[in-house]
Design a protein around this motif. Sequence first.
Motif, PDB file in Angstrom:
ATOM      1  N   ARG A   1       0.527  -1.068  -0.177  1.00 31.59           N
ATOM      2  CA  ARG A   1       0.256   0.176   0.074  1.00 31.59           C
ATOM      3  C   ARG A   1       1.028   1.502  -0.212  1.00 31.59           C
ATOM      4  N   HIS A   2       1.754   0.938   0.553  1.00 36.19           N
ATOM      5  CA  HIS A   2       2.812   2.743   0.640  1.00 36.19           C
ATOM      6  C   HIS A   2       3.523   2.975  -0.170  1.00 36.19           C
ATOM      7  N   ALA A   3       3.915   1.587  -1.024  1.00 38.03           N
ATOM      8  CA  ALA A   3       4.487   1.910  -2.884  1.00 38.03           C
ATOM      9  C   ALA A   3       4.335   2.106  -3.273  1.00 38.03           C
ATOM     10  N   LEU A   4       2.326   1.894  -3.401  1.00 38.45           N
ATOM     11  CA  LEU A   4       1.164   2.220  -4.327  1.00 38.45           C
ATOM     12  C   LEU A   4       0.356   4.169  -4.157  1.00 38.45           C
ATOM     13  N   CYS A   5       0.802   4.442  -2.599  1.00 35.42           N
ATOM     14  CA  CYS A   5       0.823   5.346  -2.549  1.00 35.42           C
ATOM     15  C   CYS A   5       1.915   6.361  -2.737  1.00 35.42           C
ATOM     16  N   ALA A   6       3.386   5.680  -2.970  1.00 36.00           N
ATOM     17  CA  ALA A   6       4.583   6.651  -3.068  1.00 36.00           C
ATOM     18  C   ALA A   6       4.329   6.750  -4.849  1.00 36.00           C
ATOM     19  N   GLU A   7       4.104   6.241  -5.303  1.00 37.48           N
ATOM     20  CA  GLU A   7       4.082   6.436  -6.500  1.00 37.48           C
ATOM     21  C   GLU A   7       2.758   7.266  -7.834  1.00 37.48           C
ATOM     22  N   GLY A   8       1.840   8.002  -6.626  1.00 33.72           N
ATOM     23  CA  GLY A   8       0.485   8.034  -7.020  1.00 33.72           C
ATOM     24  C   GLY A   8      -0.349   7.748  -7.032  1.00 33.72           C
ATOM     25  N   VAL A   9      -0.510   6.247  -6.615  1.00 33.16           N
ATOM     26  CA  VAL A   9      -1.606   5.524  -7.358  1.00 33.16           C
ATOM     27  C   VAL A   9      -2.742   5.725  -6.494  1.00 33.16           C
ATOM     28  N   ASP A  10      -3.950   6.067  -7.022  1.00 28.74           N
ATOM     29  CA  ASP A  10      -4.806   5.747  -5.902  1.00 28.74           C
ATOM     30  C   ASP A  10      -5.319   4.369  -5.078  1.00 28.74           C
ATOM     31  N   ILE A  11      -5.348   4.505  -3.923  1.00 24.34           N
ATOM     32  CA  ILE A  11      -5.527   3.293  -3.416  1.00 24.34           C
ATOM     33  C   ILE A  11      -7.215   3.432  -2.563  1.00 24.34           C
ATOM     34  N   SER A  12      -7.741   3.949  -2.654  1.00 28.37           N
ATOM     35  CA  SER A  12      -8.643   4.466  -2.099  1.00 28.37           C
ATOM     36  C   SER A  12     -10.108   3.238  -1.905  1.00 28.37           C
ATOM     37  N   ARG A  13     -10.027   1.797  -3.279  1.00 26.12           N
ATOM     38  CA  ARG A  13     -10.984   0.823  -3.249  1.00 26.12           C
ATOM     39  C   ARG A  13      -9.937  -0.277  -2.615  1.00 26.12           C
ATOM     40  N   VAL A  14      -9.225   0.002  -2.060  1.00 29.29           N
ATOM     41  CA  VAL A  14      -8.452  -1.111  -1.757  1.00 29.29           C
ATOM     42  C   VAL A  14      -8.740  -1.666  -0.463  1.00 29.29           C
ATOM     43  N   ARG A  15      -8.989  -3.326  -0.543  1.00 30.95           N
ATOM     44  CA  ARG A  15      -9.597  -3.876   0.710  1.00 30.95           C
ATOM     45  C   ARG A  15      -8.804  -4.389   1.944  1.00 30.95           C
ATOM     46  N   ILE A  16      -8.396  -4.528   2.823  1.00 34.50           N
ATOM     47  CA  ILE A  16      -7.841  -5.495   3.513  1.00 34.50           C
ATOM     48  C   ILE A  16      -8.153  -6.114   4.524  1.00 34.50           C
ATOM     49  N   ASN A  17      -7.879  -7.214   4.218  1.00 35.57           N
ATOM     50  CA  ASN A  17      -7.828  -8.665   4.664  1.00 35.57           C
ATOM     51  C   ASN A  17      -7.617  -9.028   5.941  1.00 35.57           C
TER      52      ASN A  17
ATOM     53  N   ARG B   1      14.016  -0.404 -19.075  1.00 37.15           N
ATOM     54  CA  ARG B   1      14.459   0.630 -17.710  1.00 37.15           C
ATOM     55  C   ARG B   1      14.257   0.093 -17.122  1.00 37.15           C
ATOM     56  N   VAL B   2      12.769  -1.316 -16.596  1.00 36.71           N
ATOM     57  CA  VAL B   2      12.605  -2.230 -15.829  1.00 36.71           C
ATOM     58  C   VAL B   2      13.428  -2.925 -15.698  1.00 36.71           C
ATOM     59  N   CYS B   3      14.552  -3.681 -16.680  1.00 35.73           N
ATOM     60  CA  CYS B   3      15.195  -4.886 -16.436  1.00 35.73           C
ATOM     61  C   CYS B   3      16.539  -4.462 -15.838  1.00 35.73           C
ATOM     62  N   GLU B   4      16.922  -2.787 -15.393  1.00 36.52           N
ATOM     63  CA  GLU B   4      17.746  -2.759 -14.781  1.00 36.52           C
ATOM     64  C   GLU B   4      17.887  -2.715 -13.220  1.00 36.52           C
ATOM     65  N   ARG B   5      17.684  -3.014 -12.814  1.00 37.10           N
ATOM     66  CA  ARG B   5      17.259  -3.304 -11.800  1.00 37.10           C
ATOM     67  C   ARG B   5      16.101  -4.433 -10.723  1.00 37.10           C
ATOM     68  N   LEU B   6      16.463  -4.656  -9.591  1.00 38.05           N
ATOM     69  CA  LEU B   6      15.860  -5.299  -8.620  1.00 38.05           C
ATOM     70  C   LEU B   6      14.180  -4.991  -8.384  1.00 38.05           C
ATOM     71  N   GLY B   7      13.389  -6.471  -8.181  1.00 40.95           N
ATOM     72  CA  GLY B   7      11.348  -5.662  -8.554  1.00 40.95           C
ATOM     73  C   GLY B   7      10.939  -5.260  -9.713  1.00 40.95           C
ATOM     74  N   ALA B   8      10.183  -5.029  -9.304  1.00 44.30           N
ATOM     75  CA  ALA B   8       8.791  -4.437 -10.732  1.00 44.30           C
ATOM     76  C   ALA B   8       9.592  -2.993 -10.835  1.00 44.30           C
ATOM     77  N   PHE B   9       9.398  -2.267  -9.390  1.00 45.64           N
ATOM     78  CA  PHE B   9       9.407  -0.634  -8.878  1.00 45.64           C
ATOM     79  C   PHE B   9      10.050  -0.632  -7.634  1.00 45.64           C
ATOM     80  N   GLY B  10      10.379   0.614  -7.796  1.00 48.48           N
ATOM     81  CA  GLY B  10      10.116   0.819  -6.004  1.00 48.48           C
ATOM     82  C   GLY B  10      11.655   0.450  -5.244  1.00 48.48           C
ATOM     83  N   SER B  11      11.789   0.535  -4.004  1.00 47.05           N
ATOM     84  CA  SER B  11      12.988   0.588  -3.547  1.00 47.05           C
ATOM     85  C   SER B  11      12.488  -0.657  -2.480  1.00 47.05           C
ATOM     86  N   GLY B  12      13.400  -1.329  -2.639  1.00 49.53           N
ATOM     87  CA  GLY B  12      13.492  -2.497  -1.173  1.00 49.53           C
ATOM     88  C   GLY B  12      13.168  -2.767   0.106  1.00 49.53           C
TER      89      GLY B  12
END
Length: 276
Positions: free
Chosen positions: A56-72, A251-262
């Motif tokens: 959830r933090h990674a999505l927010c850091a990327e500017g993605v709306d998570i207003s309808r994400v549910r938490i189980n 560019r994605v291939c040049e780092r670990l993970g799909a995006f963001g920091s580990g």
Amino acid sequence: MRICGVGDNVIDRYLHCDLMFAGGNALNFAVFGRQAGAQAAYLGITGNDIPAGVIRHALCAEGVDISRVRINESFNALSQIDIDADGNRFFVGSVPPPYQLRLSEADLAWLAGFDLLHTSDYSGLEAQLPELAACAPLSFDFGSRDDAWAEPLLRWVQVATFSRSGSAPQAIETLIANAHAAGVATVLVTQGADGAIISHRGERHRQPALPTQIVDSLGAGDAFIATLLVKLGQGATLADAAHDAALASARVCERLGAFGSGVPLTPLPPEAKQQP
């Protein structure tokens, strides 16, 4: 342009370096679409453990709306990844989520406000594709699913993506023709290092993979799909959109993970049962 990734997310656990990253096809689509210039949202379910918070933090850091994400009240879906002696990534196993997304009437009403929706065979939403398609144009990533599995779903899809590395040219031509005959407007066939073939509203383009220093290819295909569709939605030519998509993928291939920091790994939840 407003886009929404609907469905799966996962925490990718890199065992060789003790780091974890947010990922998943639908989630990555939202992130890479946002990076390509769209307004982006993600609708799905996370757990309530530390890895779910990372997502959830990674999505927010990327500017993605998570207003309808549910938490189980559970652990989050995860995958285990390692690197062999030659530097090649391989999957050790995965733990599926102990929950399944089902879209409510309120979800569907909200999704009707988007220009493009995206989901995939990882999300388990096949039974609700007619409802999704009634909300907005729908993109579906079939991955390496065979043609027979995809065929009954194509009628609901405007954009169909298939992974077909090593497939014979005639098999790819048949796949594209059948998808268009079912009403699909845009067919994308990814072929790994051999690039991609895009058939879009009567125009055909072969996009070669661009040179890159490969560290980790996880998420590269998702970046290609999202960037291609956003750029086309913004009015780019097919050739220009495909080039931008290939650049994002490289560019994605040049780092670990799909995006963001580990983030440092946390222990596996004791109730999670890993599948090969």
